[in-house]
Enzyme design. Structure first.
Site, PDB file in Angstrom:
ATOM      1  CB  SER A 298      -0.970  -0.001   1.176  1.00 37.44           C
ATOM      2  OG  SER A 298      -2.249  -0.383   0.747  1.00 37.44           O
ATOM      3  CG  ASP A 309       6.065   5.052 -12.405  1.00 38.93           C
ATOM      4  OD1 ASP A 309       6.685   3.978 -12.566  1.00 38.93           O
ATOM      5  OD2 ASP A 309       4.821   5.120 -12.407  1.00 38.93           O
ATOM      6  CE  LYS A 323      -5.396  -1.854  -0.258  1.00 36.29           C
ATOM      7  NZ  LYS A 323      -5.552  -0.397  -0.400  1.00 36.29           N
TER       8      LYS A 323
END
Length: 442
Positions: A298, A309, A323
């Protein structure tokens, strides 16, 4: 740094993980149910009355209702649930990162509570509690027969109230009777140390204290090593079950000058939001290695995904938990709260990690000790293994997760040692150092 008035929580719950959005968020108004729905509710009422009146033993009516509510919610997905008043308060305590208590880390041994360590500067340390002490009685009540959680709850309580502990200590013939006055205990959300000329920060959970702990820890590391000598940072997110989403955003923002951190998309546009960095890299662009494994869930995945990214960090380790759903916490007054899945979250490149997880830039498997050999399946964790989980957009037969194990000794920690070798230039890899100019579009 970016702060939010509403509470967002991203955490792993007993083998599952949750991302929660809480308090004051506008939700879709409930539409009137159809005739068939009311007919089914009438059937439920009839069954409830028959159970209450005719079951072989008199049932607890409150427990019956709570079980029925939880049955409805858990049929949706593993992360939706009902929190009664006690559970809701426990959640608030966890997210605050502080409580009234003694200040000891404990475990269970031979049916007694064993002190792992008293925390520095806490009532327990001041009262003379030592690592290795065994607590046999709490306020005169035998510990044997209690679970660890029940014992911990008895030791917590209002600030400035006394508690009497009976302690068995090795080398001491008679039990020790110690009275301790409870005080506010702040859980350490971030542990840190210098590894030569490299900073090491382990984010344990995402509570209200996490960003402040990380910032203060980074300042201390920089002072100890020297700003010019600091070569980089290992940000350890392994075994981190998550916590507050706004803290995950703040931690990501701490190392980013610009760009999207995470976005959420729900059934309604009001559940779709974008959270971006506001600038100010605390490391001034110095290289970062992020460590993840199957215990990274999470909020941990949000941080790892954002830094990956944007090519701000190199992610090392094994596949994360996977998750990627958001739960809204809806207060129900004295009854407790409703935890309801309302959206999915996405990394800056637009990828959902639900049921897939974050794939490390460099995979490094952790060697298991001899006693754990052959138990790989028991140690592996992943959202895709949870019964009734929401199917991820990119989920396939490979699923998510990996072994969730980290050695106690740094020298035996293969993933940490590899990260340190990268930062010291002792090993080379095309993914390190991360190149922000090659960031994925968002």
């Amino acid at each position: 740094m970016f702060r939010r008035a509403s509470l967002l929580f991203a955490g792993a719950l007993v083998g599952a993980a949750s991302t929660l959005l809480v308090a004051g968020q506008p939700l879709m108004p409930a539409n009137a149910a159809g005739t068939e729905t009311y007919r089914q509710l009438a059937i439920f009422g009839d069954i409830f009355e028959r159970v209450r009146a005719n079951y072989v033993e008199e049932p607890d009516e409150k427990e019956l209702v709570e079980s029925a509510i939880n049955g409805m919610l858990t049929s949706l997905d593993p992360h939706s649930s009902f929190l009664n008043a006690e559970d809701a308060e426990d959640m608030r305590t966890q997210t605050r990162g502080e409580f009234g208590g003694l200040g000891i880390e404990v475990t269970m041994e031979d049916e007694l509570v064993k002190v792992i360590t008293p925390m520095y500067g806490t009532p327990a340390e001041d009262a003379g509690v030592l690592a290795g002490d065994l607590i046999s009685r709490i306020d005169g009540e035998e510990v044997r027969g209690l679970t660890l959680q029940e014992a911990v709850e008895k030791m917590r309580g209002p600030v400035n109230t006394p508690i009497d502990l009976t302690i068995l200590r090795e080398g001491v013939d008679e039990p020790l009777e110690i009275t301790i006055i409870r005080d506010i205990i702040k859980l350490q959300a971030v542990k840190f140390r210098a590894e030569g000329d490299i900073g090491y920060m382990r984010v344990i959970s995402f509570t209200e204290q996490t960003y402040d702990d990380l910032r203060d820890g980074l300042e201390q590391i920089t002072e100890e090593i020297g700003e010019d000598n600091l070569q980089g940072l290992v940000l350890d997110l392994r075994l981190n079950p998550g916590g507050l989403l706004d803290q995950a955003i703040n931690i990501s923002d701490a190392f980013m000058d610009k760009g999207l951190i995470v976005s959420t998309r729900g059934r309604d546009d009001r559940d779709s939001r974008r959270f971006s960095a506001r600038g100010g890299d605390l490391l001034d662009g110095k290289p970062i290695v992020v460590l993840i494994n199957g215990g990274s869930a999470s909020a941990s995945e949000i941080v790892a995904g954002a830094l990956q990214d944007h090519r701000r960090a190199t992610v090392v380790g094994t596949q994360s938990f996977g998750k990627g759903s958001v739960q809204t916490i809806i207060p129900l007054g004295e009854a407790g709260a409703l935890r309801l899945t309302t959206a999915l979250y996405y990394t800056p490149s637009g990828n959902s990690i639900q049921g897939t997880g974050i794939t490390p830039d460099i995979e490094v498997q952790q060697t298991l000790p001899e006693e754990l050999q052959g138990r790989e399946d028991e140690l592996a964790r992943g959202e895709s293994d949870l019964r009734g989980h929401i199917q991820g957009e990119a989920e396939d037969e490979n699923g998510s997760g990996s072994i969730a194990y980290v050695p106690q000794e740094a020298e035996e920690d293969d993933q940490l040692q590899y990260a340190l070798s990268l930062l010291r230039g002792e090993v080379a890899h095309a993914a390190f150092p991360a190149d922000p100019s090659k960031a994925l579009p968002n």
